[in-house]
Write a protein that holds these residues in place. Structure first.
Motif, PDB file in Angstrom:
ATOM      1  N   PRO B  17       0.831  -1.196   0.000  1.00 10.89           N
ATOM      2  CA  PRO B  17       0.000   0.000   0.000  1.00 10.89           C
ATOM      3  C   PRO B  17       0.871   1.254   0.000  1.00 10.89           C
ATOM      4  CG  PRO B  17      -0.108  -1.146   2.129  1.00 10.89           C
ATOM      5  CD  PRO B  17       0.681  -1.993   1.203  1.00 10.89           C
ATOM      6  N   ALA B  18       0.371   2.291  -0.674  1.00 11.62           N
ATOM      7  CA  ALA B  18       1.140   3.524  -0.800  1.00 11.62           C
ATOM      8  C   ALA B  18       1.531   4.067   0.572  1.00 11.62           C
ATOM      9  CB  ALA B  18       0.332   4.567  -1.562  1.00 11.62           C
ATOM     10  N   THR B  19       0.646   3.899   1.555  1.00 14.63           N
ATOM     11  CA  THR B  19       0.928   4.450   2.882  1.00 14.63           C
ATOM     12  C   THR B  19       2.151   3.788   3.508  1.00 14.63           C
ATOM     13  OG1 THR B  19      -0.674   2.874   3.748  1.00 14.63           O
ATOM     14  CG2 THR B  19      -1.428   5.147   3.422  1.00 14.63           C
ATOM     15  N   ALA B  20       2.358   2.538   3.201  1.00 17.67           N
ATOM     16  CA  ALA B  20       3.483   1.838   3.826  1.00 17.67           C
ATOM     17  C   ALA B  20       4.816   2.435   3.375  1.00 17.67           C
ATOM     18  CB  ALA B  20       3.436   0.354   3.484  1.00 17.67           C
ATOM     19  N   GLN B  21       4.823   2.932   2.133  1.00 19.46           N
ATOM     20  CA  GLN B  21       6.081   3.497   1.638  1.00 19.46           C
ATOM     21  C   GLN B  21       6.389   4.850   2.262  1.00 19.46           C
ATOM     22  OE1 GLN B  21       4.917   3.332  -2.515  1.00 19.46           O
ATOM     23  NE2 GLN B  21       6.263   1.588  -2.850  1.00 19.46           N
ATOM     24  N   THR B  22       5.314   5.603   2.564  1.00 20.67           N
ATOM     25  CA  THR B  22       5.522   6.964   3.030  1.00 20.67           C
ATOM     26  C   THR B  22       5.303   7.107   4.531  1.00 20.67           C
ATOM     27  OG1 THR B  22       3.223   7.475   2.538  1.00 20.67           O
ATOM     28  CG2 THR B  22       4.840   7.938   0.813  1.00 20.67           C
ATOM     29  N   ALA B  23       4.921   6.037   5.188  1.00 20.89           N
ATOM     30  CA  ALA B  23       4.593   6.146   6.607  1.00 20.89           C
ATOM     31  C   ALA B  23       5.824   6.578   7.406  1.00 20.89           C
ATOM     32  CB  ALA B  23       4.100   4.792   7.133  1.00 20.89           C
ATOM     33  N   PRO B  24       5.639   7.557   8.305  1.00 25.63           N
ATOM     34  CA  PRO B  24       6.765   7.974   9.137  1.00 25.63           C
ATOM     35  C   PRO B  24       7.074   6.900  10.180  1.00 25.63           C
ATOM     36  CG  PRO B  24       4.746   9.038   9.875  1.00 25.63           C
ATOM     37  CD  PRO B  24       4.381   8.213   8.670  1.00 25.63           C
ATOM     38  N   ALA B  25       8.233   7.006  10.755  1.00 21.04           N
ATOM     39  CA  ALA B  25       8.572   6.077  11.829  1.00 21.04           C
ATOM     40  C   ALA B  25       7.618   6.283  12.998  1.00 21.04           C
ATOM     41  CB  ALA B  25      10.013   6.325  12.275  1.00 21.04           C
ATOM     42  N   ILE B  26       7.303   5.201  13.667  1.00 18.54           N
ATOM     43  CA  ILE B  26       6.400   5.298  14.818  1.00 18.54           C
ATOM     44  C   ILE B  26       7.184   5.845  16.012  1.00 18.54           C
ATOM     45  CG2 ILE B  26       5.006   3.983  16.440  1.00 18.54           C
ATOM     46  CD1 ILE B  26       4.314   2.080  14.191  1.00 18.54           C
ATOM     47  N   ALA B  27       6.704   6.956  16.554  1.00 17.32           N
ATOM     48  CA  ALA B  27       7.394   7.588  17.677  1.00 17.32           C
ATOM     49  C   ALA B  27       7.248   6.735  18.929  1.00 17.32           C
ATOM     50  CB  ALA B  27       6.826   8.984  17.916  1.00 17.32           C
ATOM     51  N   SER B  47       2.352  10.122  20.451  1.00 12.14           N
ATOM     52  CA  SER B  47       2.066  11.508  20.060  1.00 12.14           C
ATOM     53  C   SER B  47       1.501  11.615  18.654  1.00 12.14           C
ATOM     54  CB  SER B  47       3.352  12.340  20.162  1.00 12.14           C
ATOM     55  OG  SER B  47       4.377  11.740  19.366  1.00 12.14           O
ATOM     56  N   GLN B  48       1.622  10.535  17.864  1.00  7.86           N
ATOM     57  CA  GLN B  48       1.072  10.553  16.502  1.00  7.86           C
ATOM     58  C   GLN B  48      -0.341   9.979  16.431  1.00  7.86           C
ATOM     59  OE1 GLN B  48       4.394   8.052  15.585  1.00  7.86           O
ATOM     60  NE2 GLN B  48       5.134   9.458  13.997  1.00  7.86           N
ATOM     61  N   GLY B  49      -0.817   9.390  17.547  1.00  7.81           N
ATOM     62  CA  GLY B  49      -2.147   8.791  17.543  1.00  7.81           C
ATOM     63  C   GLY B  49      -2.155   7.293  17.297  1.00  7.81           C
ATOM     64  N   TYR B  50      -0.974   6.697  17.243  1.00  6.44           N
ATOM     65  CA  TYR B  50      -0.910   5.230  17.187  1.00  6.44           C
ATOM     66  C   TYR B  50      -1.294   4.663  18.561  1.00  6.44           C
ATOM     67  CZ  TYR B  50       1.671   5.243  12.729  1.00  6.44           C
ATOM     68  OH  TYR B  50       2.040   5.391  11.423  1.00  6.44           O
ATOM     69  N   GLY B  83       4.701 -13.871  27.001  1.00  4.12           N
ATOM     70  CA  GLY B  83       3.389 -14.514  27.030  1.00  4.12           C
ATOM     71  C   GLY B  83       2.223 -13.559  26.828  1.00  4.12           C
ATOM     72  N   ALA B  84       2.481 -12.253  26.867  1.00  5.14           N
ATOM     73  CA  ALA B  84       1.404 -11.290  26.639  1.00  5.14           C
ATOM     74  C   ALA B  84       1.238 -11.044  25.142  1.00  5.14           C
ATOM     75  CB  ALA B  84       1.717  -9.984  27.347  1.00  5.14           C
ATOM     76  N   TRP B  85       0.019 -10.731  24.735  1.00  4.30           N
ATOM     77  CA  TRP B  85      -0.266 -10.439  23.335  1.00  4.30           C
ATOM     78  C   TRP B  85      -0.146  -8.937  23.129  1.00  4.30           C
ATOM     79  CZ3 TRP B  85      -1.611 -14.293  19.731  1.00  4.30           C
ATOM     80  CH2 TRP B  85      -1.725 -15.572  20.267  1.00  4.30           C
ATOM     81  N   THR B  86       0.700  -8.544  22.177  1.00  2.00           N
ATOM     82  CA  THR B  86       0.929  -7.124  21.955  1.00  2.00           C
ATOM     83  C   THR B  86       0.810  -6.775  20.478  1.00  2.00           C
ATOM     84  OG1 THR B  86       3.306  -7.435  21.714  1.00  2.00           O
ATOM     85  CG2 THR B  86       2.507  -6.939  23.919  1.00  2.00           C
ATOM     86  N   GLY B  87       0.568  -5.503  20.230  1.00  2.00           N
ATOM     87  CA  GLY B  87       0.480  -5.044  18.855  1.00  2.00           C
ATOM     88  C   GLY B  87       0.205  -3.554  18.816  1.00  2.00           C
ATOM     89  N   THR B  88       0.536  -2.953  17.689  1.00  2.00           N
ATOM     90  CA  THR B  88       0.349  -1.520  17.499  1.00  2.00           C
ATOM     91  C   THR B  88      -0.543  -1.306  16.289  1.00  2.00           C
ATOM     92  OG1 THR B  88       2.570  -1.167  18.373  1.00  2.00           O
ATOM     93  CG2 THR B  88       1.578   0.670  17.176  1.00  2.00           C
ATOM     94  N   SER B  89      -1.446  -0.352  16.377  1.00  2.00           N
ATOM     95  CA  SER B  89      -2.353  -0.079  15.258  1.00  2.00           C
ATOM     96  C   SER B  89      -1.553   0.209  13.994  1.00  2.00           C
ATOM     97  CB  SER B  89      -3.272   1.101  15.594  1.00  2.00           C
ATOM     98  OG  SER B  89      -2.507   2.275  15.825  1.00  2.00           O
ATOM     99  N   GLU B  90      -2.113  -0.170  12.862  1.00  2.00           N
ATOM    100  CA  GLU B  90      -1.402  -0.026  11.590  1.00  2.00           C
ATOM    101  C   GLU B  90      -1.126   1.436  11.269  1.00  2.00           C
ATOM    102  OE1 GLU B  90      -2.131  -1.103   6.900  1.00  2.00           O
ATOM    103  OE2 GLU B  90      -3.585  -1.751   8.385  1.00  2.00           O
ATOM    104  N   GLY B  91      -2.003   2.304  11.705  1.00  2.00           N
ATOM    105  CA  GLY B  91      -1.827   3.736  11.467  1.00  2.00           C
ATOM    106  C   GLY B  91      -2.344   4.519  12.654  1.00  2.00           C
ATOM    107  N   PRO B  92      -2.217   5.846  12.587  1.00  2.00           N
ATOM    108  CA  PRO B  92      -2.746   6.666  13.678  1.00  2.00           C
ATOM    109  C   PRO B  92      -4.271   6.712  13.646  1.00  2.00           C
ATOM    110  CG  PRO B  92      -1.863   8.052  11.931  1.00  2.00           C
ATOM    111  CD  PRO B  92      -1.563   6.637  11.541  1.00  2.00           C
ATOM    112  N   LEU B  93      -4.869   6.821  14.800  1.00  2.00           N
ATOM    113  CA  LEU B  93      -6.321   6.948  14.899  1.00  2.00           C
ATOM    114  C   LEU B  93      -6.698   8.421  14.981  1.00  2.00           C
ATOM    115  CD1 LEU B  93      -5.892   3.930  15.664  1.00  2.00           C
ATOM    116  CD2 LEU B  93      -7.831   4.170  17.216  1.00  2.00           C
ATOM    117  N   ASP B  94      -7.941   8.714  14.611  1.00  2.00           N
ATOM    118  CA  ASP B  94      -8.435  10.088  14.746  1.00  2.00           C
ATOM    119  C   ASP B  94      -8.413  10.513  16.211  1.00  2.00           C
ATOM    120  OD1 ASP B  94      -8.866  10.391  12.060  1.00  2.00           O
ATOM    121  OD2 ASP B  94     -11.011   9.936  12.148  1.00  2.00           O
TER     122      ASP B  94
END
Lengths: 389, 389
Positions: B17-27, B47-50, B83-94
């Motif tokens: 996806p185009a966003t993956a190429q231009t996505a900034p680093a996750i702060a 601070s970016q809404g992730y 043992g914990a399940w972790t993950g970060t949203s693919e993009g920032p949320l509103d």
């Protein structure tokens, strides 16, 4: 000695608990718990107090419920043919309100079927076993008071703090009348929402007032674990210090309530009571501030001995009522002593101060333990005794 | 045509996806969400809404979060070494408030780390992405109003019904003054708790009043899905009928509020507004009862056309303000139309009635969708316009 040993051996040989041999058949009249979320059919309760759970998690390995026989132990659920995990408590639970949670594949979650209540420093699932005397806290067609959220400034903690204030039904209609105030505290791990949500304090008062059994008064409920400000560790009792809460209560909350509500602002019209840890807080604060409080209530939260009465200057003259209560199961010989609970039998102290002429009432809630049914009944017994001047 | 195809092919070849190429680093400046339960470290927001999730369920097979990129899709969690399940949203949320839930081994549960909010006819997990303009709904050291739970008799439904009443800061102090009233409705699947809990309506009003930007008034919030009394199916819209709720509102709640609060009881001092389904309810009730309401607010809940204005007798003369608002993402061309939403562009109707001289305001919340951030901002914009006589 020989007989006792023989009985023990017989039980060991039989290798089944006595209750299993005599347990009645489980009545198949299960109904949704009154605390279920809208439209949710589970958990269910039958007329004997058994609870049946049903949790949809088709791919889970193991689902357990923290509630079980008489509130002790837990209930392991089994996967039914339709993929839902179901199970029934091993025995009936005590009447009234119980906290619980699920353990799903090693994690702690709430039952999506029921409402959540703040206890154990987290929002937990709640279930209600309809009590034989449930009428006294039922929502009836009587005039209702209000439960108002207030936000009051607290310079000592640098926060805007929350409290809930029950005002009796006539409060809004009689714009001149002033009312006495009961400051009523929750237990460890709970917060200012507990007395209205789990305790139905507002409905208990509405019903008592409608029946002419209690003088209308205001109830103020705020957060009592003010001592704990460490991030990440709410509710620590290890470093318990009454001063931060006492400052909030005496120097900040009471003046705020007295200036924003139509209160009677003098000692004869102020009471303090609490359940469990809230009772300990009451005993730590009220007897040392007898120009502020005239009534003291300890609900499953300590006792007042004759030595106590003698040690607090003015206690005999200024305290109009010392109310102490427990659930009967808390007084069982051999009961497990909850952390912080007095090891002495509270009945002895109660009898002692009564014999010495200290105005006091000792109440025991039948067939309940260290749970909200004990405290609902305690409020129902205590409220009519307050502010009877 | 050729160009479009070439672009499509290029995207297909690149296979990302185009966003993956231009996505900034996750702060890596994640902090606990402001709505977390006391002491809980997760979920976290950067601070970016992730959003970063962490769920302990060591024996689970799969854990997924219903929130993802921009509020759409979901986030699949992975089992970490501990043992914990972790993950970060693919993009920032509103910015603002979002409902979500977990899917654990095929079952629906809430995140034990965060508070629950009533939406989608159940108590769901909530998360808050701190907004750049969060100050207007922040809890500040200003005089605070109260949010009072009332229980009012409803003969038409045979129940004692609940509402919440916001009274402005000075209400308790000025025992003679009377105030206008806004009746403010929640959306589908929500209830009378939503505007204070998710919406911070009380804090928005406290801050506006402290800044002198709004006239102090009372807000009444009650349950609007009165039409649905079928057990087991709360919130059905298929059989929507406005009459049961209209009866509760007009014949039961308004008279109760007018007799238990110091209200200005006339049409010029009464408003009705609602979000989403509450907006539809407002449009179904208020324009047909213009001797009761003088102000009408539809927040992401329909529009008022010039034909509407002409079809309701007295609309031009009696309605002092028609307020319509949306989130900008709701107006995006090609947006998915939520069930029940009008397909016409609301801006055209707004322009039409404005040009015709109908007192009206159309507001668009920047960079938000059909969510509470839109409605918080809408209340902030609407409140200063009410009761300015």
């Amino acid at each position: 000695m020989k007989i006792a040993l023989a009985v023990l051996l017989a039980a060991a040989v039989a290798n089944v608990p006595a209750t299993a041999q005599t347990a009645p058949a489980i009545a198949e009249d299960f109904k949704p718990s009154p605390l279920n979320q809208p439209g949710q059919q589970y958990p269910q309760v039958n007329s004997q107090g058994y609870v049946r759970f049903r949790i949809a998690a088709p791919d889970a390995k193991a689902v357990k419920v923290s509630l079980g026989l008489g509130g002790r132990g837990g209930t392991t659920l089994n996967k039914a043919a339709d993929g839902a995990w179901t199970g029934t408590s091993e025995g009936p639970l005590d009447e009234g309100f119980h906290y619980y949670h699920l353990t799903i594949d090693g994690g702690t979650f709430n039952d999506p079927g029921t409402l959540n209540f703040y206890g154990s420093t987290r929002w937990e699932s709640g279930i209600e076993i309809p009590a034989h005397d449930a009428e006294f806290y039922a929502l009836k067609n009587v005039p209702h008071g209000q439960v108002s959220q207030i936000l009051f400034p607290s310079p000592s903690t640098g926060t805007q703090r929350r409290a809930y204030v029950y005002t009796p039904p006539a409060y809004g209609d009689h714009a001149q009348e002033r009312y006495p105030v009961l400051y009523l505290q929750h237990g460890w791990g709970e917060d200012e929402t507990a007395w209205a949500n789990q305790g139905h304090a507002n409905l208990i008062m509405d019903n008592l007032i409608a029946a002419g059994k209690a003088r209308p008064f205001i109830i103020v409920m705020t957060y009592g674990m003010t001592n704990d400000v460490r991030p990440g560790s709410p509710g620590g009792l290890s470093s318990f210090d009454i001063k931060p809460f006492q400052t909030v209560l005496l120097d900040e909350l009471i003046p705020y309530v007295d200036s924003h509500f139509r209160t009677l602002k003098d000692q004869p019209h102020r009471a303090m009571a609490g359940l469990s840890m809230g009772g300990f807080e009451t005993k730590l604060i009220a007897p040392k501030n007898l120009d502020t409080f005239a009534y003291i209530g300890l609900l499953s939260g300590g006792t007042v001995s004759l030595d106590d009465v003698k040690s607090f200057p003015g206690y005999r003259e200024k305290v109009k009522l010392t109310f102490v209560s427990y659930g009967s199961r808390e007084l069982d010989p051999g009961r497990a002593t909850p952390p912080g609970m007095p090891r002495a039998d509270p009945r002895a102290n109660a009898q002692q101060i009564k014999s010495a002429g200290v105005p006091s009432v000792f109440y025991v809630s039948p067939d309940t333990g260290h749970e909200f049914m004990t405290w609902r009944r305690s409020l129902k017994e205590m409220a009519p005794l307050l502010f009877r001047d």
